[in-house]
Enzyme design. Structure first.
Site, mmCIF file in Angstrom:
data_model
loop_
_atom_site.group_PDB
_atom_site.id
_atom_site.type_symbol
_atom_site.label_atom_id
_atom_site.label_comp_id
_atom_site.label_asym_id
_atom_site.label_seq_id
_atom_site.Cartn_x
_atom_site.Cartn_y
_atom_site.Cartn_z
ATOM 1 N N ARG A 136 1.994 1.104 -6.039
ATOM 2 C CA ARG A 136 2.634 -0.096 -4.878
ATOM 3 C C ARG A 136 1.184 -0.200 -4.738
ATOM 4 O O ARG A 136 1.439 -1.162 -3.687
ATOM 5 C CB ARG A 136 3.140 0.767 -3.436
ATOM 6 C CG ARG A 136 4.443 1.900 -2.942
ATOM 7 C CD ARG A 136 4.795 2.706 -2.282
ATOM 8 N NE ARG A 136 4.365 1.341 -1.537
ATOM 9 C CZ ARG A 136 5.356 1.329 -0.728
ATOM 10 N NH1 ARG A 136 7.101 2.280 -1.400
ATOM 11 N NH2 ARG A 136 5.993 0.577 0.528
ATOM 12 N N CYS B 272 1.057 -1.339 0.103
ATOM 13 C CA CYS B 272 -0.231 0.110 -0.018
ATOM 14 C C CYS B 272 0.919 0.879 0.212
ATOM 15 O O CYS B 272 2.197 1.229 0.001
ATOM 16 C CB CYS B 272 -0.505 0.203 1.363
ATOM 17 S SG CYS B 272 -1.768 -1.670 1.698
ATOM 18 N N GLU C 3 3.916 -12.169 -16.257
ATOM 19 C CA GLU C 3 3.813 -10.513 -15.433
ATOM 20 C C GLU C 3 3.303 -9.578 -15.885
ATOM 21 O O GLU C 3 1.707 -9.485 -15.687
ATOM 22 C CB GLU C 3 5.037 -10.601 -14.176
ATOM 23 C CG GLU C 3 5.684 -9.041 -15.393
ATOM 24 C CD GLU C 3 6.519 -8.607 -14.233
ATOM 25 O OE1 GLU C 3 6.720 -9.325 -12.558
ATOM 26 O OE2 GLU C 3 8.038 -9.379 -14.062
ATOM 27 N N GLU D 181 14.134 -14.647 -16.204
ATOM 28 C CA GLU D 181 13.922 -13.044 -16.776
ATOM 29 C C GLU D 181 13.316 -12.713 -17.717
ATOM 30 O O GLU D 181 11.863 -11.900 -17.820
ATOM 31 C CB GLU D 181 15.188 -12.026 -16.522
ATOM 32 C CG GLU D 181 14.987 -10.816 -16.522
ATOM 33 C CD GLU D 181 13.666 -10.450 -15.326
ATOM 34 O OE1 GLU D 181 13.568 -10.768 -14.459
ATOM 35 O OE2 GLU D 181 13.416 -8.934 -15.520
ATOM 36 N N HIS E 168 14.083 -34.141 -20.344
ATOM 37 C CA HIS E 168 13.730 -34.656 -19.192
ATOM 38 C C HIS E 168 12.561 -34.287 -18.345
ATOM 39 O O HIS E 168 11.921 -34.355 -16.969
ATOM 40 C CB HIS E 168 14.892 -33.932 -18.204
ATOM 41 C CG HIS E 168 16.204 -34.464 -18.230
ATOM 42 N ND1 HIS E 168 16.761 -35.787 -18.186
ATOM 43 C CD2 HIS E 168 17.381 -33.742 -18.290
ATOM 44 C CE1 HIS E 168 18.112 -35.510 -18.411
ATOM 45 N NE2 HIS E 168 17.909 -34.427 -18.632
ATOM 46 N N LYS F 132 4.364 -2.530 -6.531
ATOM 47 C CA LYS F 132 6.008 -2.220 -7.128
ATOM 48 C C LYS F 132 6.682 -3.196 -6.091
ATOM 49 O O LYS F 132 8.003 -3.267 -5.874
ATOM 50 C CB LYS F 132 6.642 -1.164 -7.458
ATOM 51 C CG LYS F 132 7.222 -0.625 -7.484
ATOM 52 C CD LYS F 132 7.738 -1.520 -9.325
ATOM 53 C CE LYS F 132 9.390 -1.046 -9.287
ATOM 54 N NZ LYS F 132 10.016 -1.723 -10.636
ATOM 55 N N LYS G 203 9.334 -11.738 -17.364
ATOM 56 C CA LYS G 203 8.746 -10.251 -17.762
ATOM 57 C C LYS G 203 7.315 -10.677 -18.688
ATOM 58 O O LYS G 203 6.522 -10.156 -18.547
ATOM 59 C CB LYS G 203 9.473 -9.254 -18.778
ATOM 60 C CG LYS G 203 10.066 -8.548 -18.349
ATOM 61 C CD LYS G 203 10.861 -7.916 -17.303
ATOM 62 C CE LYS G 203 10.147 -7.723 -15.819
ATOM 63 N NZ LYS G 203 10.800 -8.355 -15.171
ATOM 64 N N ASN H 287 0.316 0.749 6.169
ATOM 65 C CA ASN H 287 0.565 0.650 5.203
ATOM 66 C C ASN H 287 1.120 -1.203 6.341
ATOM 67 O O ASN H 287 1.819 -0.737 7.492
ATOM 68 C CB ASN H 287 1.220 0.883 4.518
ATOM 69 C CG ASN H 287 2.329 0.268 3.659
ATOM 70 O OD1 ASN H 287 1.740 -0.713 3.138
ATOM 71 N ND2 ASN H 287 3.515 1.229 3.260
ATOM 72 N N GLY H 288 1.131 -2.431 6.085
ATOM 73 C CA GLY H 288 1.886 -3.298 6.519
ATOM 74 C C GLY H 288 0.605 -4.539 6.879
ATOM 75 O O GLY H 288 -0.549 -4.238 6.458
ATOM 76 N N TRP I 91 -3.160 -2.739 -1.935
ATOM 77 C CA TRP I 91 -2.800 -4.005 -2.265
ATOM 78 C C TRP I 91 -3.106 -4.717 -1.568
ATOM 79 O O TRP I 91 -2.788 -4.968 0.236
ATOM 80 C CB TRP I 91 -1.427 -4.002 -2.869
ATOM 81 C CG TRP I 91 -1.217 -5.465 -3.568
ATOM 82 C CD1 TRP I 91 -1.443 -5.418 -4.866
ATOM 83 C CD2 TRP I 91 -0.610 -6.378 -2.562
ATOM 84 N NE1 TRP I 91 -1.001 -5.985 -5.102
ATOM 85 C CE2 TRP I 91 -0.934 -7.376 -3.738
ATOM 86 C CE3 TRP I 91 -0.763 -6.981 -1.685
ATOM 87 C CZ2 TRP I 91 0.219 -8.513 -3.737
ATOM 88 C CZ3 TRP I 91 -0.136 -8.502 -1.264
ATOM 89 C CH2 TRP I 91 -0.190 -9.033 -2.336
HETATM 90 C C1 F6R Z 1 9.147 -8.302 -11.642
HETATM 91 C C2 F6R Z 1 9.238 -7.702 -9.915
HETATM 92 C C3 F6R Z 1 9.666 -8.700 -8.926
HETATM 93 C C4 F6R Z 1 10.508 -7.841 -8.042
HETATM 94 C C5 F6R Z 1 10.619 -8.509 -7.039
HETATM 95 C C6 F6R Z 1 11.527 -7.953 -5.524
HETATM 96 O O1 F6R Z 1 9.422 -7.610 -12.628
HETATM 97 O O2 F6R Z 1 9.530 -6.618 -9.993
HETATM 98 O O3 F6R Z 1 9.348 -9.949 -9.815
HETATM 99 O O4 F6R Z 1 11.383 -8.459 -8.575
HETATM 100 O O5 F6R Z 1 9.030 -8.711 -5.949
HETATM 101 O O6 F6R Z 1 11.475 -6.741 -5.345
HETATM 102 P P1 F6R Z 1 12.584 -5.943 -4.915
HETATM 103 O O7 F6R Z 1 13.759 -6.688 -5.728
HETATM 104 O O8 F6R Z 1 12.343 -4.170 -4.826
HETATM 105 O O9 F6R Z 1 12.973 -6.483 -4.235
#
Ligand code: F6R
Length: 615
Positions: free
Chosen positions: A27, A2, A494, A487, A510, A610, A491, A103-104, A77
């Protein structure tokens, strides 16, 4: 997760709060709400879904807000309680006079809730946050002082919180408190701000005070007072934020993600700047405070991270082992926490995190510190909680990343790992200096090569259009580009919600090969001249024999590849060891354009946030 913002001052309160929430929307975006002190009253507005709904709601009630002097806002969130209007913040006590945003996660909220219900409190939502509102109101009824009521209440809370509190009978005051969740105060002239993250305030002030755990702030338009949990005044340092407001603008790009992908050449230059001066000079990592002799004799490194940062860590492991011979483990933070680790005082533990606020990684780092390991944090946020735990810090310098899908921070993390691995190689004398010189030379050339990719994305767009209707993808690679395959697949899934999985190419036969047919594209990362090229090529042929559609990501111009692959994504020639930095860019763009063609919400994909501040 949040986001919180509070404001008191001379500006239009609604606009300041909306702007702050807009800049925090990455967020969380399940619901949003605001409490405005309007003359004697506190007016509350809440809406479900994205912030635009709250903007529209406020627009239609604008004429009812006559004399706004301060307010608090929240973007949610959902953790406790579904995303619904009744669960949206702000929350109030039974009589509605005391208002809270939070938040939390409050871990003991059920016990507290039962106690408060017995005292006659009327609960309306399923949230843990509502408990905080009733608890503080209960304390307030005894002490009649909002700051004391907040202090007495937070002593009873277990878990993580950043809270902002206002009360109808206490004009012009916002009380903030935090524990295990970020909170900062923005200092202005005749106005002050309180927020969970810097983007909320950056357009108005760069002067910031960071609250520490168990501190309480009393914020009025002309004053900020910070005390500890016992009520003692804490003298706080005012810090100047390094960000520019332009970082929060799309600068003409359709999405933040596209803008951030295009920023990568400059991001790489920023990371190298001040650390790699000249190919004949050793890499300088001033912030790594480990005695050179300790580094020389180090025999174990553990890297912990989540998501995209975990993928950068995988490439990091490869580099560190290759350049220094130090045995390196990589583990998801959430797994590290719940097992018996071999971390001890001779271990270097590296935490990697864009946000520096990821709860799992913070917990893992705290555990590593308890075991006396030296903790090195690689983060984009030197102002974060994680950075504050660091014994050594590498600031990846990617600038604010707004798009929920990480792109430029990944590249910056990769470059940081190259620098760290070269630094270790130079200390240990593990690699031939001619080799390292060549590598540094190529490292400096990477931004130009990426600019080449970004200057013409028509091939990537064509590929995206051709494959956007497929429901499943497999990405394969070997060696250091396994991180790239993971990765690239992350991408795609997500932001487009297409099921995409990265596999070591050798693992295909396998098990996963059973899934292959004409409905399953397989994307192979093929770096000519590298030790994995031939093997990945034969694994691609195995996939072709099962009728899979094949996409190659490669720099080679070879007629034989054209007959094997259905589509070839070209990258500039690059050595295999440095290729992850180049190869990730077309994969970010492929995911971006597929999501774009499918009409997905690229910058704010569903269910994601985020910075993940809950475990
Ligand atoms: C994917 C993404 C997430 C973050 C993960 C860790 O695009 O952004 O998978 O990489 O939540 O976040 P950080 O790097 O902020 O610890």
């Amino acid at each position: 997760m949040c986001g919180i913002v509070g404001y008191t001052g001379y500006r239009d309160v609604v606009s300041v709060l909306l702007k702050g929430l807009t800049n925090l929307e990455y967020r969380g975006y399940d619901s949003a709400g605001m409490a405005i002190r309007d003359g004697e009253d506190i007016k509350i507005f809440k809406t479900l879904g994205k912030l635009i709904n709250l903007k529209n709601e406020l627009e239609s009630h604008r004429s009812e807000i006559n004399n706004p002097v301060m307010g608090i806002g929240h973007i949610r969130w959902a953790t406790h309680g579904s995303p619904s209007l009744v669960n949206a913040h702000p929350h109030t006590c039974s009589c509605g006079k005391l208002v809270v945003v939070h938040n939390g996660i409050i871990e003991n909220y059920k016990e507290l809730r039962e106690q408060l219900i017995k005292k006659g409190c009327k609960f309306r939502s399923q949230t843990d946050t509502e408990t905080i509102a009733h608890l503080i109101a209960d304390e307030y009824s005894l002490c009649k002082n909002l700051e004391t009521a907040v202090r007495n209440s937070v002593k009873k809370l277990q878990g993580a919180y950043a809270v902002c509190v206002i009360h109808k009978d206490v004009p012009d005051v916002i009380v903030g408190a935090r524990k295990h969740a970020p909170m900062l105060i923005g200092i202005g002239e005749g106005e002050n701000f309180i927020a969970s993250d810097t983007p909320a305030i950056i357009e108005y002030t760069k002067k910031t005070v960071y609250l520490e755990d168990n501190e309480i702030a009393v914020v009025t338009k002309d004053n900020v007072k910070v005390t500890d949990i016992n009520g003692n005044i804490v003298k706080k340092k005012v810090e100047i934020l390094p960000w520019e407001p332009a970082a929060l603008s799309k600068l003409g790009y359709k999405h933040f993600m596209l803008k951030e992908i295009h920023e990568q050449p400059d991001v790489i230059r920023n990371v190298l700047n001040g650390k790699l001066y000249d190919i004949d000079e050793p890499v300088e990592l001033k912030e790594v405070n480990i005695d050179k002799n300790i580094l020389k004799n180090l025999n174990k490194i553990q890297i912990i991270a989540c998501g995209t940062s975990l993928h950068a860590a995988l490439a990091g492991k490869y580099l560190i082992e290759e350049f220094s011979g130090i045995s390196t483990e990589v583990e998801a933070s959430s797994e590290y926490i719940y097992r018996r680790t071999t971390t001890d005082s001779s271990t270097l533990v590296i935490g990697v995190s864009q946000s520096g606020e990821t709860a799992d990684t913070i917990t893992a780092i705290k555990q590593a510190k308890e075991k006396n390991a030296h903790v090195l944090i690689i983060t984009n946020r030197p102002d974060s909680n994680m950075a504050r735990l660091a014994d050594s810090l590498i600031h990846v310098n990617a600038g604010i990343e707004v798009s929920v899908a990480a792109t430029k921070s990944y590249t910056a993390q990769l470059i940081s790992f190259y620098l760290l691995a070269i630094h270790l190689a130079e200390i240990k004398g593990f690699k031939d200096s001619k080799y390292l010189k060549g590598l540094k030379h190529e490292l400096i050339q990477l931004p130009i090569k990426i600019e080449g990719i970004l200057s013409d994305t028509s091939g990537i767009q064509k590929c995206a259009r051709k494959f956007s209707s497929y429901k499943n993808f497999i990405y394969i690679a070997r060696g250091i580009n396994l991180a790239t395959a993971y990765e690239g697949a992350l991408k795609l899934k997500e932001i487009s919600y297409i099921n995409a999985t990265g596999y070591p190419a050798g693992e295909l036969k396998h098990g996963p090969i059973a899934m292959l047919d004409e409905t399953m594209p397989v994307l192979s990362i093929l770096i000519p001249g590298g030790i994995t090229y031939e093997k990945v090529l034969s694994n691609s042929e195995e996939a072709k024999a099962r009728n899979a559609k094949l996409i190659a990501l490669t720099s080679i111009d070879d007629k034989n590849l054209e007959s094997l692959f259905d589509f070839i994504l070209r990258i500039p020639p690059v050595s295999e060891i440095l290729s992850p930095v180049i190869a990730c860019v077309p994969l970010q763009l492929l995911a971006y354009y597929i999501a774009e063609f499918l009409g997905k919400d690229v910058d704010q994909p569903r269910n994601l946030a985020k910075s993940v501040t809950v475990e």
